[in-house]
Design a protein around this motif. Structure first.
Motif, PDB file in Angstrom:
ATOM      1  N   LEU A  55      56.828  10.065 105.467  1.00 29.06           N
ATOM      2  CA  LEU A  55      57.533  10.927 104.514  1.00 29.06           C
ATOM      3  C   LEU A  55      58.115  10.125 103.358  1.00 29.06           C
ATOM      4  N   ALA A  56      58.597   8.904 103.642  1.00 30.74           N
ATOM      5  CA  ALA A  56      59.142   8.072 102.573  1.00 30.74           C
ATOM      6  C   ALA A  56      58.074   7.732 101.546  1.00 30.74           C
ATOM      7  N   SER A  57      56.873   7.385 102.007  1.00 29.63           N
ATOM      8  CA  SER A  57      55.803   7.049 101.061  1.00 29.63           C
ATOM      9  C   SER A  57      55.218   8.300 100.416  1.00 29.63           C
ATOM     10  N   GLU A  58      55.263   9.429 101.122  1.00 29.53           N
ATOM     11  CA  GLU A  58      54.683  10.666 100.580  1.00 29.53           C
ATOM     12  C   GLU A  58      55.360  11.072  99.275  1.00 29.53           C
ATOM     13  N   ARG A  59      56.619  10.766  99.136  1.00 30.28           N
ATOM     14  CA  ARG A  59      57.356  11.149  97.923  1.00 30.28           C
ATOM     15  C   ARG A  59      56.852  10.412  96.684  1.00 30.28           C
ATOM     16  N   LEU A  60      56.091   9.345  96.886  1.00 34.17           N
ATOM     17  CA  LEU A  60      55.570   8.580  95.754  1.00 34.17           C
ATOM     18  C   LEU A  60      54.299   9.182  95.182  1.00 34.17           C
ATOM     19  N   GLY A  61      53.732  10.184  95.839  1.00 31.11           N
ATOM     20  CA  GLY A  61      52.491  10.786  95.391  1.00 31.11           C
ATOM     21  C   GLY A  61      52.706  12.069  94.624  1.00 31.11           C
ATOM     22  N   ARG A  62      51.614  12.576  94.048  1.00 32.37           N
ATOM     23  CA  ARG A  62      51.653  13.859  93.342  1.00 32.37           C
ATOM     24  C   ARG A  62      51.269  15.017  94.248  1.00 32.37           C
ATOM     25  N   ALA A  63      50.349  14.763  95.186  1.00 34.25           N
ATOM     26  CA  ALA A  63      49.883  15.843  96.060  1.00 34.25           C
ATOM     27  C   ALA A  63      49.420  15.247  97.380  1.00 34.25           C
ATOM     28  N   THR A  64      49.631  16.007  98.452  1.00 30.10           N
ATOM     29  CA  THR A  64      49.100  15.656  99.763  1.00 30.10           C
ATOM     30  C   THR A  64      48.097  16.724 100.158  1.00 30.10           C
ATOM     31  N   VAL A  65      46.875  16.299 100.396  1.00 35.90           N
ATOM     32  CA  VAL A  65      45.775  17.208 100.698  1.00 35.90           C
ATOM     33  C   VAL A  65      45.626  17.338 102.210  1.00 35.90           C
ATOM     34  N   ALA A  66      45.628  18.561 102.711  1.00 41.17           N
ATOM     35  CA  ALA A  66      45.370  18.843 104.122  1.00 41.17           C
ATOM     36  C   ALA A  66      43.937  19.327 104.276  1.00 41.17           C
ATOM     37  N   VAL A  67      43.272  18.890 105.344  1.00 40.34           N
ATOM     38  CA  VAL A  67      41.861  19.258 105.514  1.00 40.34           C
ATOM     39  C   VAL A  67      41.692  20.644 106.126  1.00 40.34           C
ATOM     40  N   SER A  68      42.799  21.300 106.470  1.00 42.01           N
ATOM     41  CA  SER A  68      42.725  22.667 106.984  1.00 42.01           C
ATOM     42  C   SER A  68      44.098  23.310 106.832  1.00 42.01           C
TER      43      SER A  68
ATOM     44  N   VAL B 212      48.797  10.033  92.051  1.00 41.90           N
ATOM     45  CA  VAL B 212      48.430   9.563  93.390  1.00 41.90           C
ATOM     46  C   VAL B 212      48.227  10.777  94.293  1.00 41.90           C
ATOM     47  N   VAL B 213      47.054  10.843  94.902  1.00 46.41           N
ATOM     48  CA  VAL B 213      46.693  11.935  95.813  1.00 46.41           C
ATOM     49  C   VAL B 213      46.382  11.322  97.168  1.00 46.41           C
ATOM     50  N   ALA B 214      46.822  11.966  98.230  1.00 47.12           N
ATOM     51  CA  ALA B 214      46.541  11.477  99.585  1.00 47.12           C
ATOM     52  C   ALA B 214      45.920  12.600 100.399  1.00 47.12           C
ATOM     53  N   THR B 215      44.916  12.263 101.204  1.00 44.35           N
ATOM     54  CA  THR B 215      44.343  13.252 102.114  1.00 44.35           C
ATOM     55  C   THR B 215      44.783  12.959 103.533  1.00 44.35           C
ATOM     56  N   GLU B 216      45.310  13.987 104.200  1.00 42.38           N
ATOM     57  CA  GLU B 216      45.679  13.868 105.608  1.00 42.38           C
ATOM     58  C   GLU B 216      44.517  14.401 106.436  1.00 42.38           C
ATOM     59  N   HIS B 217      43.785  13.478 107.049  1.00 41.11           N
ATOM     60  CA  HIS B 217      42.567  13.809 107.783  1.00 41.11           C
ATOM     61  C   HIS B 217      42.810  14.124 109.253  1.00 41.11           C
ATOM     62  N   SER B 218      43.880  13.588 109.846  1.00 39.89           N
ATOM     63  CA  SER B 218      43.902  13.516 111.308  1.00 39.89           C
ATOM     64  C   SER B 218      45.283  13.715 111.906  1.00 39.89           C
ATOM     65  N   LEU B 219      46.009  14.706 111.432  1.00 35.25           N
ATOM     66  CA  LEU B 219      47.347  14.988 111.966  1.00 35.25           C
ATOM     67  C   LEU B 219      47.268  16.088 113.020  1.00 35.25           C
ATOM     68  N   GLY B 220      47.599  15.733 114.263  1.00 40.66           N
ATOM     69  CA  GLY B 220      47.671  16.711 115.344  1.00 40.66           C
ATOM     70  C   GLY B 220      49.102  17.113 115.609  1.00 40.66           C
ATOM     71  N   ASP B 221      49.324  17.882 116.663  1.00 44.76           N
ATOM     72  CA  ASP B 221      50.678  18.286 117.016  1.00 44.76           C
ATOM     73  C   ASP B 221      51.482  17.140 117.622  1.00 44.76           C
TER      74      ASP B 221
ATOM     75  N   ILE C  92      52.477   3.111  97.622  1.00 48.98           N
ATOM     76  CA  ILE C  92      53.412   2.126  97.088  1.00 48.98           C
ATOM     77  C   ILE C  92      52.730   1.261  96.042  1.00 48.98           C
ATOM     78  N   ALA C  93      51.531   0.777  96.373  1.00 44.99           N
ATOM     79  CA  ALA C  93      50.814  -0.099  95.445  1.00 44.99           C
ATOM     80  C   ALA C  93      50.487   0.616  94.140  1.00 44.99           C
ATOM     81  N   ALA C  94      50.080   1.870  94.223  1.00 41.45           N
ATOM     82  CA  ALA C  94      49.743   2.620  93.013  1.00 41.45           C
ATOM     83  C   ALA C  94      50.944   2.738  92.085  1.00 41.45           C
ATOM     84  N   ARG C  95      52.094   3.048  92.647  1.00 46.91           N
ATOM     85  CA  ARG C  95      53.287   3.181  91.805  1.00 46.91           C
ATOM     86  C   ARG C  95      53.697   1.846  91.210  1.00 46.91           C
ATOM     87  N   LEU C  96      53.588   0.767  91.995  1.00 50.97           N
ATOM     88  CA  LEU C  96      53.908  -0.560  91.466  1.00 50.97           C
ATOM     89  C   LEU C  96      52.944  -0.958  90.358  1.00 50.97           C
ATOM     90  N   ALA C  97      51.702  -0.471  90.455  1.00 56.93           N
ATOM     91  CA  ALA C  97      50.691  -0.786  89.436  1.00 56.93           C
ATOM     92  C   ALA C  97      50.784   0.125  88.220  1.00 56.93           C
TER      93      ALA C  97
END
Length: 377
Positions: free
Chosen positions: A130-143, A104-113, A94-99
């Motif tokens: 999910l609402a904030s995820e739409r503000l980014g360009r890519a979501t990075v998964a660690v696996s 904007v890239v995000a890494t998801e480090h710790s998502l379990g089932d 959110i802050a990045a888009r307001l700025a």
């Protein structure tokens, strides 16, 4: 290119230490903002020459942190904002888009089932993510396993990129002299067989399984738990009740940093090198960084969940074995591993696959695509 990394905290943890390694290897000018807890990893980053800013956030609903973060991003004139961990992903995007930063890239480090970063997954947690995820360009998964979980959550497949966690393989290379020095410093008896566990001492890591297993193993078997966390006192009481408190060593948090020059050190590579087997009883890992680090040290590994191994072709990690069940299963598996005797202590293909240099190269491709996407939009 100039990048700002936004992370929830900088205490000792897998995501936090992964960030430090990435910043060391990314060929861009990087600053870091931590929303809370400028702990040991913040000190390490500062020692590396990285500018670290503490936002002083007081809780998940401290909305006053948002305009402060917007000012930091706008003032830094960053090309890319990269967020890490749930709270930082929500506020950072959110802050990045307001700025005015759209790359904007995000890494998801710790998502379990069923959990994320130790908290239960609820419809509210998912909806906000999910609402904030739409503000980014890519979501990075660690696996690939985490990538599939993100798709099931509702993140569009084309927005998901896989960049595995990485390690500095050379730092974990087996060193017999370092092993003996570390074992002496720990006060381990000569000839002790050391089972190791590495990670935050939380309920989700299930280290009590190893404590209970220890009670069924011979008296020369010791348990070395590397990490700190809210369950330490619970684990100590469990060890006392099981009659094995004198054979369980708690090291507390140990950053993956170099030991002081000239000393034997109790950094993470030294402690892993002092082990004979690593055991990982956690049932919902997003990656399994400790397993990869142990493999780099040439250790046999027993694990319940480790996407880092399971996502590789068969044979890439010949000394890693999956264990189904609880304490009894670990007792049987540990007896079998010990009976096989020590291995060659050489890093298998799996460890080299997860080189931090490869991860940094892949992330640079994503940064470039994100910025090009902005310029062509």
């Amino acid at each position: 290119m100039k990048a700002l990394h936004v992370i929830t905290g900088l205490g000792v943890g897998g995501a936090e230490q992964q960030l430090r390694l990435l910043v060391r290897h990314l060929p861009v000018d990087c600053d870091v903002v931590t929303l809370t807890n400028p702990g040991a990893v913040a000190e390490d980053l500062t020692a590396d020459g990285v500018r670290v800013m503490h936002l002083g956030m007081h809780g998940n609903r401290d909305l006053s942190a948002l305009p402060r973060l917007v000012r930091e991003i706008r003032g830094g004139r960053y090309d890319v904002v990269h967020t890490h961990l749930y709270r930082a992903c929500v506020y950072g995007r959110i802050a990045a888009r307001l700025a005015g930063v759209r790359a904007v890239v995000a890494t998801e480090h710790s998502l379990g089932d069923s959990q994320m970063e130790g908290r239960r997954l609820t419809p509210g947690v998912r909806g906000l993510y999910l609402a904030s995820e739409r503000l980014g360009r890519a979501t990075v998964a660690v696996s690939p396993t985490v990538a599939e979980r993100l798709r099931r959550w509702g993140v569009p497949g084309p927005r998901i990129e896989v960049v595995p966690n990485g390690i500095d393989v050379a730092r974990f290379r087996f060193d017999a002299a370092r092993r003996e020095s570390t074992r002496r410093r720990l006060g381990l008896p000569q000839g002790a067989y050391v089972v190791g566990g590495v990670g935050r001492l939380t309920a989700t890591k299930r280290f009590e399984v190893l404590v209970r297993a220890l009670a069924e193993l011979p008296d020369d078997v010791w348990l070395l738990l590397v990490g700190g966390g809210p369950e330490e006192n619970v684990l100590r009481r469990t060890a006392q009740a099981a009659g094995v408190a004198d054979r369980v060593l708690f090291t507390g948090e140990r950053p993956n940093t170099e030991a002081p020059q000239g000393g034997s050190g109790l950094d993470l590579p030294s402690l892993i090198g002092a082990m004979d087997t690593l055991a990982s009883p956690c049932a919902e890992e997003a990656f399994g960084l400790a397993v990869v680090e142990a493999l780099a040290a040439g250790l046999p590994v027993l694990y319940v969940s480790c996407p880092a191994v399971d996502d590789l072709p068969p044979g890439a990690a010949p000394f890693a074995r999956r264990v189904q069940g609880g304490a009894d299963s670990f007792v049987r598996a540990l007896r079998q591993v010990r009976a096989q005797g020590p291995g060659p202590r050489a890093a298998p293909e799996a460890a080299h696959h997860y080189s931090i240099a490869r991860s940094a190269d892949r992330l640079m491709d994503i940064y470039t695509a994100a910025t090009l996407g902005v310029s062509s939009a």
